[in-house]
Motif scaffolding. Structure first.
Motif, mmCIF file in Angstrom:
data_model
loop_
_atom_site.group_PDB
_atom_site.id
_atom_site.type_symbol
_atom_site.label_atom_id
_atom_site.label_comp_id
_atom_site.label_asym_id
_atom_site.label_seq_id
_atom_site.Cartn_x
_atom_site.Cartn_y
_atom_site.Cartn_z
ATOM 1 N N ASP A 187 0.861 -1.178 0.000
ATOM 2 C CA ASP A 187 0.000 0.000 0.000
ATOM 3 C C ASP A 187 0.903 1.236 0.000
ATOM 4 O O ASP A 187 1.542 1.564 1.007
ATOM 5 N N LEU A 188 0.972 1.906 -1.138
ATOM 6 C CA LEU A 188 1.918 3.004 -1.286
ATOM 7 C C LEU A 188 1.612 4.176 -0.367
ATOM 8 O O LEU A 188 2.510 4.949 -0.028
ATOM 9 N N SER A 189 0.349 4.305 0.046
ATOM 10 C CA SER A 189 0.000 5.395 0.963
ATOM 11 C C SER A 189 0.483 5.118 2.380
ATOM 12 O O SER A 189 0.425 5.989 3.243
ATOM 13 N N ARG A 190 0.979 3.885 2.625
ATOM 14 C CA ARG A 190 1.432 3.505 3.967
ATOM 15 C C ARG A 190 2.897 3.047 3.950
ATOM 16 O O ARG A 190 3.342 2.298 4.805
ATOM 17 N N LEU A 191 3.623 3.531 2.942
ATOM 18 C CA LEU A 191 5.034 3.165 2.790
ATOM 19 C C LEU A 191 5.918 4.249 3.389
ATOM 20 O O LEU A 191 5.858 5.414 2.996
ATOM 21 N N TRP A 192 6.753 3.869 4.357
ATOM 22 C CA TRP A 192 7.689 4.801 4.989
ATOM 23 C C TRP A 192 8.983 4.819 4.180
ATOM 24 O O TRP A 192 9.543 3.779 3.855
ATOM 25 N N LEU A 193 9.466 6.032 3.879
ATOM 26 C CA LEU A 193 10.640 6.198 3.021
ATOM 27 C C LEU A 193 11.740 6.992 3.705
ATOM 28 O O LEU A 193 11.479 7.806 4.603
ATOM 29 N N LEU A 194 12.968 6.764 3.254
ATOM 30 C CA LEU A 194 14.071 7.628 3.642
ATOM 31 C C LEU A 194 13.907 8.984 2.970
ATOM 32 O O LEU A 194 13.237 9.117 1.949
ATOM 33 N N GLU A 195 14.552 9.995 3.540
ATOM 34 C CA GLU A 195 14.456 11.335 2.984
ATOM 35 C C GLU A 195 15.224 11.440 1.671
ATOM 36 O O GLU A 195 16.031 10.571 1.326
ATOM 37 N N GLU A 196 14.987 12.516 0.943
ATOM 38 C CA GLU A 196 15.678 12.764 -0.324
ATOM 39 C C GLU A 196 17.189 12.797 -0.094
ATOM 40 O O GLU A 196 17.668 13.225 0.946
ATOM 41 N N GLY A 197 17.925 12.338 -1.109
ATOM 42 C CA GLY A 197 19.384 12.344 -1.027
ATOM 43 C C GLY A 197 19.979 10.978 -0.809
ATOM 44 O O GLY A 197 21.171 10.779 -1.014
ATOM 45 N N HIS A 198 19.159 10.008 -0.375
ATOM 46 C CA HIS A 198 19.641 8.645 -0.160
ATOM 47 C C HIS A 198 19.380 7.810 -1.414
ATOM 48 O O HIS A 198 18.244 7.757 -1.910
ATOM 49 N N CYS A 199 20.419 7.149 -1.920
ATOM 50 C CA CYS A 199 20.225 6.303 -3.104
ATOM 51 C C CYS A 199 19.259 5.160 -2.798
ATOM 52 O O CYS A 199 18.536 4.695 -3.686
ATOM 53 N N PHE A 200 19.207 4.719 -1.538
ATOM 54 C CA PHE A 200 18.290 3.657 -1.132
ATOM 55 C C PHE A 200 16.844 4.072 -1.400
ATOM 56 O O PHE A 200 16.018 3.252 -1.797
ATOM 57 N N ARG A 201 16.556 5.333 -1.204
ATOM 58 C CA ARG A 201 15.196 5.844 -1.470
ATOM 59 C C ARG A 201 14.855 5.663 -2.951
ATOM 60 O O ARG A 201 13.764 5.198 -3.291
ATOM 61 N N GLY A 202 15.811 6.040 -3.825
ATOM 62 C CA GLY A 202 15.566 5.885 -5.251
ATOM 63 C C GLY A 202 15.324 4.450 -5.656
ATOM 64 O O GLY A 202 14.476 4.159 -6.514
ATOM 65 N N GLN A 203 16.043 3.530 -5.023
ATOM 66 C CA GLN A 203 15.844 2.120 -5.332
ATOM 67 C C GLN A 203 14.463 1.640 -4.883
ATOM 68 O O GLN A 203 13.808 0.854 -5.578
ATOM 69 N N ILE A 204 14.003 2.122 -3.729
ATOM 70 C CA ILE A 204 12.676 1.731 -3.244
ATOM 71 C C ILE A 204 11.600 2.279 -4.175
ATOM 72 O O ILE A 204 10.611 1.595 -4.471
#
Length: 312
Positions: A187-204
């Protein structure tokens, strides 16, 4: 022209501030300024535009600085040749590592490395990939441990291992009831993400195909710089986050029950050592590479039939 002058020249280019450059060269500011001026007088050109703050190299200054960096690196290779001949692994190694790797990888190998190579001084900084590459190209670090490929012609990548992504799911989520997940199960509305600037965020974002979708708004949003914090958010507020495989070693039995793997081909990230292509300090770098590989499970050393996720 002396090597000392070239060192001061490179330091001023790196820090773009006379006082900071002098401090890092362990000299007074007048001393550094005088030597830079002498070098400019000898060459008959202005190497820096002092009218700007911070100071910036002139066009000819940039070319001279590039050559100065090459000369200093070649001089350092002389010491490395001697150390290699003597079978000595020594010197200083400055390491940059991304925050989504540092708390899980460093404890696995660092203590053994320090004990095994007492003549190597290790300096480690946690850096986002963008900052790590910037410091690598300014010779502020010698090697980076990052997710790759970077598609950067300036650096050389040596893959170490391939780490799976897994989902960390609250008991309240529909995805908790499934053994293996597809990206659409999250559920994308309930997905917790790292802040901008982390390559891990882009991969998620790529795993969950968030770039193609507009998740529904929720009344509370939180972006963190820490994977550990995101785990706590799932435990406290529900939802889902994505974890790297190495982070699972610290989970309790209760927490492991919240982990869900993805369907095959399972998404993975490639973790590599990255250096500039001139390969300085190869002795300590190769020693570090060996110590890392010694603690990585064999199944993680090859991608097998898994899906490499780009950085975004």
């Amino acid at each position: 022209m002396t090597f000392v002058q070239l060192e001061y020249l490179v330091a001023l280019d790196t820090y773009r501030h006379f006082a900071t450059a002098a401090e890092n060269c362990f000299v007074t500011q007048p001393t550094l300024s005088m030597q830079i001026q002498k070098l400019e007088d000898e060459l008959g050109v202005k190497l820096f535009d002092r009218s700007k703050q911070p100071v910036v190299p002139t066009e000819i200054g940039e070319a001279v600085i590039r050559q100065a960096r090459i000369l200093l690196r070649e001089a350092l290779k002389t010491r490395e040749i001697v150390d290699e001949h003597r079978g000595i692994v020594a010197g200083e190694i400055r390491v940059g590592i991304i925050p989504t790797l540092a708390p899980y990888l460093l404890p696995l190998f660092l203590a053994n490395f320090i004990q095994k190579y007492p003549h190597v001084k290790v300096k480690i900084k946690e850096l986002t990939t963008e900052n790590l590459l910037a410091k690598l190209n300014k010779d502020l670090i010698d090697v980076g441990i990052v997710a790759t490929p970077l598609h950067d012609e300036r650096v050389f990548e040596e893959p170490l291992f391939y780490e799976e992504f897994v989902a960390y799911v609250s008991e309240d989520e529909a995805a908790y009831q499934k053994e293996f997940l597809l990206s659409e199960d999250i559920d994308l509305s309930r997905l917790w993400l790292l802040e901008e600037g982390h390559c891990f965020r882009g991969q998620i974002l790529n795993i969950c195909e968030l770039r193609k979708q507009n998740p529904a708004n929720r009344n509370f949003e939180y972006e963190s710089g820490s994977i550990e914090t995101l785990k706590r958010m799932v435990e406290s507020y529900g939802g889902v986050t994505i974890l790297p495989e190495l982070s699972l070693t610290d989970l309790s039995e209760t927490q492991l029950q919240q982990v869900r793997q993805f369907h095959s081909p399972k998404p993975i990230r490639e973790v590599s050592l990255v250096t500039l292509r001139h390969h300085l300090r190869r002795g300590p770098i190769e020693a570090m590479k060996s110590e890392i590989l010694a603690v990585i499970p064999e199944k993680m050393k090859q991608p097998h039939q898994r899906k490499l996720v780009e950085l975004g």
